[in-house]
Design a protein around this motif. Sequence first.
Motif, short mmCIF file in Angstrom:
data_model
loop_
_atom_site.label_atom_id
_atom_site.label_comp_id
_atom_site.label_asym_id
_atom_site.label_seq_id
_atom_site.Cartn_x
_atom_site.Cartn_y
_atom_site.Cartn_z
N MET A 185 37.00 29.04 -14.01
CA MET A 185 36.12 29.93 -13.26
C MET A 185 36.87 30.51 -12.07
SD MET A 185 33.17 29.78 -14.71
CE MET A 185 32.30 28.73 -15.84
N MET A 186 36.61 31.80 -11.75
CA MET A 186 37.22 32.41 -10.60
C MET A 186 36.12 32.73 -9.61
SD MET A 186 39.65 35.77 -10.21
CE MET A 186 38.70 36.65 -11.43
N ARG A 187 36.21 32.13 -8.43
CA ARG A 187 35.23 32.39 -7.38
C ARG A 187 35.99 32.88 -6.17
NH1 ARG A 187 34.02 27.22 -9.44
NH2 ARG A 187 32.17 27.22 -10.74
N SER A 188 35.73 34.09 -5.73
CA SER A 188 36.50 34.64 -4.63
C SER A 188 35.72 35.75 -3.95
CB SER A 188 37.83 35.21 -5.14
OG SER A 188 37.61 36.31 -5.99
N VAL A 189 36.10 36.05 -2.73
CA VAL A 189 35.50 37.15 -2.01
C VAL A 189 35.78 38.45 -2.74
CG1 VAL A 189 35.55 38.46 0.13
CG2 VAL A 189 35.66 35.97 0.21
N PHE A 190 36.99 38.56 -3.32
CA PHE A 190 37.34 39.76 -4.07
C PHE A 190 36.38 39.99 -5.23
CE2 PHE A 190 39.67 43.01 -6.11
CZ PHE A 190 39.70 42.72 -7.45
N ALA A 191 36.04 38.92 -5.93
CA ALA A 191 35.14 39.05 -7.07
C ALA A 191 33.78 39.55 -6.64
CB ALA A 191 35.00 37.70 -7.78
N LEU A 192 33.27 39.02 -5.53
CA LEU A 192 31.96 39.44 -5.04
C LEU A 192 31.99 40.89 -4.58
CD1 LEU A 192 30.89 36.27 -3.04
CD2 LEU A 192 30.09 37.00 -5.28
N THR A 193 33.07 41.27 -3.91
CA THR A 193 33.20 42.65 -3.46
C THR A 193 33.26 43.59 -4.65
OG1 THR A 193 34.40 41.91 -1.50
CG2 THR A 193 34.58 44.24 -2.09
N PHE B 55 32.31 51.65 -23.55
CA PHE B 55 32.71 50.29 -23.90
C PHE B 55 33.92 49.80 -23.10
CE2 PHE B 55 31.89 47.75 -28.09
CZ PHE B 55 31.46 46.67 -27.34
N GLN B 56 34.22 50.48 -22.00
CA GLN B 56 35.28 50.04 -21.10
C GLN B 56 34.64 49.79 -19.74
OE1 GLN B 56 38.34 49.66 -22.57
NE2 GLN B 56 37.26 50.41 -24.39
N GLY B 57 34.76 48.55 -19.23
CA GLY B 57 34.04 48.25 -18.00
C GLY B 57 34.71 47.22 -17.12
N VAL B 58 34.19 47.12 -15.92
CA VAL B 58 34.70 46.19 -14.92
C VAL B 58 33.90 44.89 -14.98
CG1 VAL B 58 35.06 45.85 -12.44
CG2 VAL B 58 35.33 48.13 -13.45
N PRO B 59 34.55 43.73 -14.99
CA PRO B 59 33.80 42.46 -15.00
C PRO B 59 33.04 42.27 -13.71
CG PRO B 59 36.15 42.05 -14.71
CD PRO B 59 36.01 43.50 -15.02
N GLN B 60 31.87 41.65 -13.82
CA GLN B 60 30.99 41.44 -12.69
C GLN B 60 30.88 39.95 -12.37
OE1 GLN B 60 29.52 44.40 -11.33
NE2 GLN B 60 31.03 45.18 -12.78
N ALA B 61 30.93 39.62 -11.11
CA ALA B 61 30.69 38.24 -10.69
C ALA B 61 29.20 37.93 -10.77
CB ALA B 61 31.18 38.02 -9.27
N TYR B 62 28.88 36.67 -10.98
CA TYR B 62 27.48 36.26 -11.01
C TYR B 62 26.95 36.18 -9.58
CZ TYR B 62 23.37 33.27 -11.45
OH TYR B 62 22.10 32.75 -11.37
N GLU C 50 15.99 26.33 -28.86
CA GLU C 50 16.42 25.73 -27.60
C GLU C 50 16.96 26.79 -26.65
OE1 GLU C 50 19.38 22.25 -25.79
OE2 GLU C 50 19.63 22.94 -27.86
N VAL C 51 16.39 26.85 -25.47
CA VAL C 51 16.85 27.76 -24.42
C VAL C 51 17.60 26.93 -23.38
CG1 VAL C 51 16.20 29.44 -22.66
CG2 VAL C 51 14.90 29.30 -24.80
N ARG C 52 18.88 27.23 -23.20
CA ARG C 52 19.71 26.46 -22.28
C ARG C 52 20.12 27.36 -21.09
NH1 ARG C 52 24.53 24.04 -25.82
NH2 ARG C 52 24.74 22.66 -24.02
N PRO C 53 19.52 27.18 -19.91
CA PRO C 53 19.93 27.96 -18.74
C PRO C 53 21.40 27.68 -18.40
CG PRO C 53 17.82 26.89 -18.37
CD PRO C 53 18.40 26.29 -19.61
N VAL C 54 22.13 28.72 -18.05
CA VAL C 54 23.52 28.57 -17.66
C VAL C 54 23.59 28.12 -16.21
CG1 VAL C 54 25.74 29.74 -17.39
CG2 VAL C 54 24.22 30.36 -19.29
N ASP C 55 24.36 27.07 -15.95
CA ASP C 55 24.50 26.54 -14.60
C ASP C 55 25.60 27.30 -13.87
OD1 ASP C 55 24.26 24.99 -12.34
OD2 ASP C 55 25.50 23.34 -13.12
N ALA C 56 25.30 28.56 -13.55
CA ALA C 56 26.28 29.41 -12.88
C ALA C 56 26.09 29.34 -11.37
CB ALA C 56 26.14 30.85 -13.37
N ARG C 57 27.21 29.54 -10.67
CA ARG C 57 27.19 29.57 -9.21
C ARG C 57 27.65 30.93 -8.72
NH1 ARG C 57 30.49 24.33 -7.44
NH2 ARG C 57 31.70 24.88 -9.31
N ILE C 58 27.30 31.25 -7.49
CA ILE C 58 27.63 32.55 -6.94
C ILE C 58 29.13 32.82 -7.04
CG2 ILE C 58 27.81 31.64 -4.57
CD1 ILE C 58 26.64 34.35 -3.64
#
Length: 265
Positions: free
Chosen positions: A1-9, A49-56, A71-79
């Motif tokens: 997982m990549m979590r960074s200020v850059f990703a959020l920006t 069909f060409q796009g920029v990835p988005q942070a959660y 079965e519905v499984r919520p994804v345990d994603a973080r900001i």
Amino acid sequence: MMRSVFALTLAAISLGGKVAAHELWIDPAAYRVDPGSTVEAQLRVGTEFQGVPQAYIPRRAVRLDVVTGDEVRPVDARIGDMPAFSMAEMPEGLAVLVYETTAFDLTWETWEQFVSFVEHKDLGDAATMQAERGLDQIAVQEHYFRFAKSLVAVGDGAGEDRVMGLRTELVALANPYTDDLSDGMPVQLWLDGAVRANTQIELFSQGPDGEVEITLHRTDAVGIAVLPVEAGHEYLVDAVAIEAMDPAEGAEWRTLWASLTFEVP
């Protein structure tokens, strides 16, 4: 997982203003994985069909689920998570990834841009739509919501898609990993619990060489469109609905975007 200020920006920039009229879709790292492995997928915004990835971003998400059978499984994603989807130890069968957003705001910079969007998505006659409601053609304001799904085969990939309770959604009526699609891939378009007849569907096809072909199709009387597909191609299916809003609520129009991605082995 990549979590960074850059990703959020990056996410904030990509989901703002001008990109808002573009598609959002779920882009799995692999459409076919082994049983017990991890399913990962990016959220992307872009065109053709060409796009920029988005942070959660939790405040922008209503649902982030992986559905297998009943079965519905919520994804345990973080900001800040990229990819947003990461679900380990997946059971064999067809996995349906589901993402729903909260509202985003958009003010169209020019009337011509709004007209072009309405025409491209076959939503009606923009001038008539504004005039009938006594609205001007200056700084048209819109709220939009995204409802995205993706089909991933875990092991044999057996199973079927179904209505997931989204305001609008595309439902695959065949399994691209197990069914014969020589006569096409049938999908059904829904809005508020009812099928949408005679509605435009946009199909994006990306071949092994990376070339993207875009074609337009229409649903029949029961909301079904049979889409031409080829082995070895990845597909994005997209449809948009529009409804009037009270300007006092902050916008003149609300648009609801449905997308579905899958691969044909």
